[in-house]
Write a protein that holds these residues in place. Sequence first.
Motif, PDB file in Angstrom:
ATOM      1  N   ARG A 106       9.875  -3.779   3.397  1.00  0.00           N
ATOM      2  CA  ARG A 106      10.320  -4.863   2.515  1.00  0.00           C
ATOM      3  C   ARG A 106       9.261  -5.103   1.456  1.00  0.00           C
ATOM      4  O   ARG A 106       8.084  -4.817   1.682  1.00  0.00           O
ATOM      5  CB  ARG A 106      10.471  -6.184   3.283  1.00  0.00           C
ATOM      6  N   GLN A 220      -5.513 -18.526  -4.839  1.00  0.00           N
ATOM      7  CA  GLN A 220      -4.854 -17.613  -5.762  1.00  0.00           C
ATOM      8  C   GLN A 220      -3.345 -17.808  -5.697  1.00  0.00           C
ATOM      9  O   GLN A 220      -2.794 -18.225  -4.678  1.00  0.00           O
ATOM     10  CB  GLN A 220      -5.238 -16.164  -5.495  1.00  0.00           C
TER      11      GLN A 220
ATOM     12  N   GLN B 554       6.106  -1.999   4.659  1.00  0.00           N
ATOM     13  CA  GLN B 554       6.132  -3.427   4.315  1.00  0.00           C
ATOM     14  C   GLN B 554       5.019  -3.723   3.313  1.00  0.00           C
ATOM     15  O   GLN B 554       3.861  -3.406   3.554  1.00  0.00           O
ATOM     16  CB  GLN B 554       5.915  -4.269   5.578  1.00  0.00           C
ATOM     17  N   GLU B 555       5.383  -4.370   2.215  1.00  0.00           N
ATOM     18  CA  GLU B 555       4.347  -4.729   1.244  1.00  0.00           C
ATOM     19  C   GLU B 555       3.575  -5.961   1.713  1.00  0.00           C
ATOM     20  O   GLU B 555       4.163  -6.917   2.219  1.00  0.00           O
ATOM     21  CB  GLU B 555       4.972  -5.026  -0.122  1.00  0.00           C
ATOM     22  N   VAL B 556       2.261  -5.945   1.538  1.00  0.00           N
ATOM     23  CA  VAL B 556       1.444  -7.140   1.754  1.00  0.00           C
ATOM     24  C   VAL B 556       0.689  -7.433   0.455  1.00  0.00           C
ATOM     25  O   VAL B 556       0.558  -6.565  -0.404  1.00  0.00           O
ATOM     26  CB  VAL B 556       0.436  -6.975   2.924  1.00  0.00           C
ATOM     27  N   VAL B 557       0.286  -8.690   0.305  1.00  0.00           N
ATOM     28  CA  VAL B 557      -0.552  -9.081  -0.843  1.00  0.00           C
ATOM     29  C   VAL B 557      -1.716  -9.884  -0.285  1.00  0.00           C
ATOM     30  O   VAL B 557      -1.508 -10.850   0.449  1.00  0.00           O
ATOM     31  CB  VAL B 557       0.238  -9.923  -1.864  1.00  0.00           C
ATOM     32  N   SER B 558      -2.935  -9.452  -0.624  1.00  0.00           N
ATOM     33  CA  SER B 558      -4.119 -10.043   0.009  1.00  0.00           C
ATOM     34  C   SER B 558      -4.956 -10.822  -0.990  1.00  0.00           C
ATOM     35  O   SER B 558      -4.767 -10.714  -2.197  1.00  0.00           O
ATOM     36  CB  SER B 558      -5.005  -8.943   0.605  1.00  0.00           C
ATOM     37  N   TYR B 559      -5.901 -11.561  -0.433  1.00  0.00           N
ATOM     38  CA  TYR B 559      -6.886 -12.244  -1.272  1.00  0.00           C
ATOM     39  C   TYR B 559      -7.736 -11.213  -2.007  1.00  0.00           C
ATOM     40  O   TYR B 559      -8.118 -10.205  -1.426  1.00  0.00           O
ATOM     41  CB  TYR B 559      -7.814 -13.101  -0.411  1.00  0.00           C
ATOM     42  N   ARG B 560      -8.039 -11.508  -3.252  1.00  0.00           N
ATOM     43  CA  ARG B 560      -8.974 -10.644  -3.986  1.00  0.00           C
ATOM     44  C   ARG B 560     -10.391 -10.867  -3.470  1.00  0.00           C
ATOM     45  O   ARG B 560     -11.260 -10.048  -3.633  1.00  0.00           O
ATOM     46  CB  ARG B 560      -8.978 -10.997  -5.471  1.00  0.00           C
ATOM     47  N   SER B 601      -5.046  -7.316   7.137  1.00  0.00           N
ATOM     48  CA  SER B 601      -3.693  -7.801   7.444  1.00  0.00           C
ATOM     49  C   SER B 601      -3.191  -7.218   8.760  1.00  0.00           C
ATOM     50  O   SER B 601      -2.557  -7.898   9.558  1.00  0.00           O
ATOM     51  CB  SER B 601      -2.720  -7.414   6.326  1.00  0.00           C
ATOM     52  N   LYS B 604      -4.791  -8.964  11.725  1.00  0.00           N
ATOM     53  CA  LYS B 604      -4.254 -10.299  11.979  1.00  0.00           C
ATOM     54  C   LYS B 604      -2.905 -10.240  12.699  1.00  0.00           C
ATOM     55  O   LYS B 604      -2.531 -11.148  13.420  1.00  0.00           O
ATOM     56  CB  LYS B 604      -4.068 -11.048  10.649  1.00  0.00           C
ATOM     57  N   ASN B 605      -2.172  -9.168  12.467  1.00  0.00           N
ATOM     58  CA  ASN B 605      -0.810  -9.075  12.991  1.00  0.00           C
ATOM     59  C   ASN B 605      -0.690  -8.295  14.284  1.00  0.00           C
ATOM     60  O   ASN B 605       0.397  -8.259  14.852  1.00  0.00           O
ATOM     61  CB  ASN B 605       0.078  -8.396  11.943  1.00  0.00           C
ATOM     62  N   TYR B 608       1.674  -8.960  17.110  1.00  0.00           N
ATOM     63  CA  TYR B 608       3.012  -9.503  16.869  1.00  0.00           C
ATOM     64  C   TYR B 608       4.117  -8.465  16.742  1.00  0.00           C
ATOM     65  O   TYR B 608       5.266  -8.818  16.571  1.00  0.00           O
ATOM     66  CB  TYR B 608       3.001 -10.377  15.607  1.00  0.00           C
ATOM     67  N   SER B 609       3.765  -7.168  16.792  1.00  0.00           N
ATOM     68  CA  SER B 609       4.823  -6.181  16.643  1.00  0.00           C
ATOM     69  C   SER B 609       4.397  -4.872  17.281  1.00  0.00           C
ATOM     70  O   SER B 609       3.221  -4.662  17.570  1.00  0.00           O
ATOM     71  CB  SER B 609       5.151  -5.986  15.161  1.00  0.00           C
ATOM     72  N   PHE B 612       3.488  -1.033  12.780  1.00  0.00           N
ATOM     73  CA  PHE B 612       3.221  -1.587  11.452  1.00  0.00           C
ATOM     74  C   PHE B 612       3.109  -0.458  10.450  1.00  0.00           C
ATOM     75  O   PHE B 612       2.472   0.562  10.723  1.00  0.00           O
ATOM     76  CB  PHE B 612       1.885  -2.338  11.438  1.00  0.00           C
ATOM     77  N   PHE B 615       1.718  -1.600   3.103  1.00  0.00           N
ATOM     78  CA  PHE B 615       1.081  -1.080   1.894  1.00  0.00           C
ATOM     79  C   PHE B 615       0.762  -2.229   0.969  1.00  0.00           C
ATOM     80  O   PHE B 615       1.354  -3.304   1.061  1.00  0.00           O
ATOM     81  CB  PHE B 615       1.975  -0.055   1.189  1.00  0.00           C
TER      82      PHE B 615
END
Lengths: 352, 841
Positions: A106, A220, B554-560, B601, B604-605, B608-609, B612, B615
């Motif tokens: 997703r 952010q 699955q897309e993730v977006v992280s802190y810079r 990421s 942290k997960n 839970y699954s 994984f 990206f």
Amino acid sequence: MQDKLNEIEKAALAALAEVNDPAAVEAWRVTHLGRSSELMGVFSGLGKLSKEERPAVGQAANRVKVALEAALEEKAAAVKQAALAKSLAEEKLDVTLPGRNKHVGRLHPSTQQLRRVLAILAEMGFQVFTSREVETDEYNFQHLNFPPHHPARDMQDTFFIEAEGRGDNPILMRTHTSPGQIHAMRYFAATDPSNPPPIRIALPGMCFRYEQITARSEVQFNQVEGLAVGKNITFADLKGTIADFVRRMFGEGARLRFRASYFPFTEPSAEVDVECFVCGGKGCQVCKNSGWLEILGCGMVHPNVLIAGGYDPKVYSGYAWGMGPERQLMLRNKVGDIRYFWGNDVRFLEQF
Amino acid sequence: MKIPLSWLKDFIDLDGLSVEDIARKLTLAGMEVDEILYVGLPMPVYKEGEKHEFKTNGIGWDKEKLVVAEIREVKAHPNADKLTLLDLYDGQQDQVVLTGAPNIFHLKGTGKLDKPIKVAYAKEGTTLYDGHAEGQVLMTLKRAKIRGVDSYSMVCSEKELGITEESDGIIILDDDAPVGMPLADYIGDAVLDISILPNMARNANVIGVARELAAMLGRELKKNSAQPSAVSGQSVKELVEIEITDPELNPRFVIGLIRNVELKPSPYQIQRRLKLAGVRPINNVVDATNYAMLEYGEPLHAFDYDVLKQRAGDKKIKIITRAAQDGEKLKTLDGNERTLTAMNVLVCDEKGSLSLAGVMGGAESEVSDTTKNILLEGAAWNFINIRRTAKQHNLPSEASFRFSRGVHPAMAEGGVNLGLKYMAEWASGAVAPDLVDAYPLPPKDAVVEITVIDVKRWLGIDLTLEKTAELLKRLEFKCTITNNQLQVTSPNHRMDIGEGIVGVADVLEEVARSYGYDNIPTTTMADALPPQVGNPVHEWEEHLRDLLVALGLQEVVSYRMTSPEKEGRIAKHDEYVRLANPIAPEKSVLRRSLVASVIDSLEKNIRYSEAFSFFEIGSVFEPHKNELPDEPRKLAIAMTGLREAMAWDVKDSPKLDFFDLKGRIELMLSGLRLTNISYTATSSYSHLHPGKAAEVKAGDKVIGAFGEMHPLVKEQYELGDSPVLVAEFDLDIMRAIAPTYGIKTIPETPPIYEDIAVIVDESVKAETVEALIRQTGGRSVTNVRLFDLYRDEKIGEGKKSLAYALTYQAEDKTMTDADAAAIRNKIVKRLEKEVGAKLRS
């Protein structure tokens, strides 16, 4: 002989009556119509009969054969029908058992929302223009009409980057996507400095504010800005563009209102509220009982910003507006905690 | 800023408007009302389906049941020492009320009072806040017996009426409170909590808001006299002089004097308004400075005249304003000793510093219980300087809030006069004649010229100059029309109007507000659509995202922001883009590794699954000392866990491994239409397993690397038992490679399918074998697929069997078995010769 044939027929039909599965049907066929069956014996014995007897016996045997074959066909069909009915009756799935899933991919919810916003803007003629995340004070503030030490800077708490000898132009994390306005204007103005072309762009990207990370505030967040610059662009046009955008984004019937506001880089400035799409304006927790949701800020590009971008404010005018995809998602999907976005918890991401 | 409606009504007639109407007008004009707090005025009642407009709180007071009453006698309770019985009159009849209020207790048993005490009286059945409960809990007064005395009503505290949290004593109203009047009519109020925008400093006061409201409603702004009604005694000019050392920092300084003030609490009406505005009443003198500031907008400061007089000895008092010296100290009236820097400005006399200009007074000269005579200061300061000083000393005050946003120097005089007037009224002092007024740097109020075309061009509306002038005059701009031009002069209470083209925009904003944003039409842009240029970089990245999602990622977006320690587990760097003001140590630098972000990421997960595949696409930050960093775009992938999704009848699955990741990468690259891809074993990435890592090239350019995470690196995370596969790609390089878009035609001739298996040494690479098959087969072999890799003792130690499914096909004819056999023989011979392969029978 006739009697014998009648006997054969009678015995066969009696046997057939007992048959009720496909295997028995086949066994019956072999016994009663097969090569070594009594009836076939009659046929093969025809040669031994006299010329006179032969036609009558032949005819009679044939009649029995046709009759038995017809009975067989009927029986076979009935048995098949019964077997099918039985298996249909027996083969029942528990359809409530869970299906077999796949591990699927997703997009991150922010990307999904950015795409929704940018798709609408693209159809309205606003093209994506991106610029850097680490900026200079000049681009993030000064060119946008925030002089050094101006109180308006209090509105945007800033992360600074360690750097020496930069005086009033420190390096910082951009606090909004608006530095892109200057980059874009300068980029387009450079193509024809004496008569810069009109601009219609969308500026998406990550922005940074010096905030404590709590359920309500993050360091952010994404922003998308729209910018239009030309020789004939008015505040009334800004209202028209926002109205179009809001209709596309929040639905045909979404009421909106423009409130006077203040941003250093626009004048006049306005905040745009949309009637709360959760409660329809009746008042709820999402809109804090106000019936309105603040969804974007906008205004006419400030003359100093046009000048910084290489556009003469005596000839050109323009408007800009900005909004937050995460805020839109929080409102629409009732996300109660902004930290979910960069927490990347699969239990959150899987819901989008 | 909190503004009680009653105060607003001192300056504008608001008849015919509901509280919400007023709040709406203000909100749309840029003074956003965050909340309406009802303190006595009737709350709006919403029927089902009716719309709310504002966050609303508070309580309305029942006009029948809550009235002004007077206590005539305070008696003792027969059975309770701590309670008193009040005989009071509510305008209609006498009542007996029980109270334990400490501020009435001392009158117990004095008999008939000489002067009745006016109070807020609640009759039986009144709904108000419970004075004894934590927070605001509504209750209704019911008849009860308290220690044998019938109790059915009460005299109220501020808490019970929702004025403040104060529940200790009852409200004692001013002497002129009319007995029997409904309390709501007497002091019923509503408080508007207004956000003041940085450019609207002029509205951080009651008159400012009333002025805006008058403009928006087209009503008149009432001008109340701000002059003391009488003056007496020696002129202050003879007693005090002022020296301003830097007019840029202090353009004006005004001083007035009032003698013989009687310090006591302010009238209740004044205290109530201050409290509703969020300011604590102190005494009539201090309250007068605060009240005048809240009303008019000029922060005032009261000095004890006698302290200054004593410091001056027999000389004239001399007020000096100057920049502080670095390291100079001042004890401010909050009791803290502050070390100053040269940026701070001080108000001094000849003996030394008195106050931190525009921010906070000093302790020594502040008004005390024994103060008799007051010097009242109203000044103008440089707003940037005040802002920096308030920030430096962390002293946000009502004064610094206003001064740091800009207070017009013209206000200083009016502010001092108003403060003196209120002191005279409430503290019965005598105002001395004149003011000492040092005004070395009067501002030049902006003059802007606008035309009908300006209005049309910027706002999109057709307004005559006369109409434009009328809109601006409501906001007190001075307007003159000459030769089709409107000359507009900024009024002397605001400093936000610029000169030239900026001034034009500033004035046009005021035209738009006065006209009403709602009345401006909604038009479709007539301006030509610019050439549509597109953004190939953005589109390419979005396409890549789609490809990866289609591959099950699955897309993730992280802190810079990260820390060298956190990221160092994956990649160690000496240089970073470092934050000067990080919010936390673990967010002290900008990331240099995107893989590290994605692994975080994953970690942290991990619970839970079962599987994984993450990206992320984004920038990393490569520092250049004291300059802007580079921000190259990267793709990172991390995978771990089970290959298959578990289900009630799927109970086992192999774990994801190197080839699962490689397969995704192959499909991704073919989706990007990149060809000429090669994979080379590598051991030069410290975070990757040296035997299970590959570098990826497109042509001769390295575009990325991937492999299994190095066991020692993995150990530093909590990532479970499965292998973790990671990849990082350099998107700027990939994007620069020209993709191949051509496709092969699909032949219409029938294909022949055949499998061959060859045995080769372990050292022979699969890639080499496949390349030889393709080369030898040429165009007749249209597909080669490795379908089995097999090792056992029958084949021999150090050997492996590679089995391929081949597709033979000719473009122009039907291929026969004999044709295929001929090609196969060639292939087998070539493999024998080149890599010592043997056909497996």
